[in-house]
Design a protein around this motif. Sequence first.
Motif: not given
Length: 155
Positions: A36-39, A145-155
């Motif tokens: 998730t973090l490297q793509n 798809d699952q973990y990008i949601q957590y990344v987007l929620d932090e922004d």
Amino acid sequence: MVYQIEDVINWLLSKKGMTPKKLQKMLYYAYAWYLTLQNERRNELTNRLFNARFEAWVHGPVIPEVYQMYRDLRFAEIPQYSGPLAEFDEDTIDVLNQVYSIYGGYTGNQLESISHQEIPWINARQGYQPLDRCNEEIRDEDMFDQYIQYVLDED
């Protein structure tokens, strides 16, 4: 860069011994978060922590080859690793440290429960009963798809 799975296993076990079940789930979260973090895009998931295939087993995500490595231990703890560690780049170390910080305090059973509530495992198990044997692959796209949601929620 793609690393050897044994190097990631040794890194995780260098922190503390753990059961095979917990190791499987820690590998899953390390792989999923790295993916998730490297793509940047779901359709271009070329950066992977290691080459392996996770299957949606009854007790959560499992790499069959790693299962075979530790199957004789069953529920016993794999001892802490104290040998030399592979060199990981800074971004990889950052992901591994974050994953260990977030998930390392949980037991294997707790991590199993967490993984059962997430879309990647649920999608792979569609059509299977809770205790049915399943060798369906957990898709990288579902992990992203699952973990990008957590990344987007932090922004």
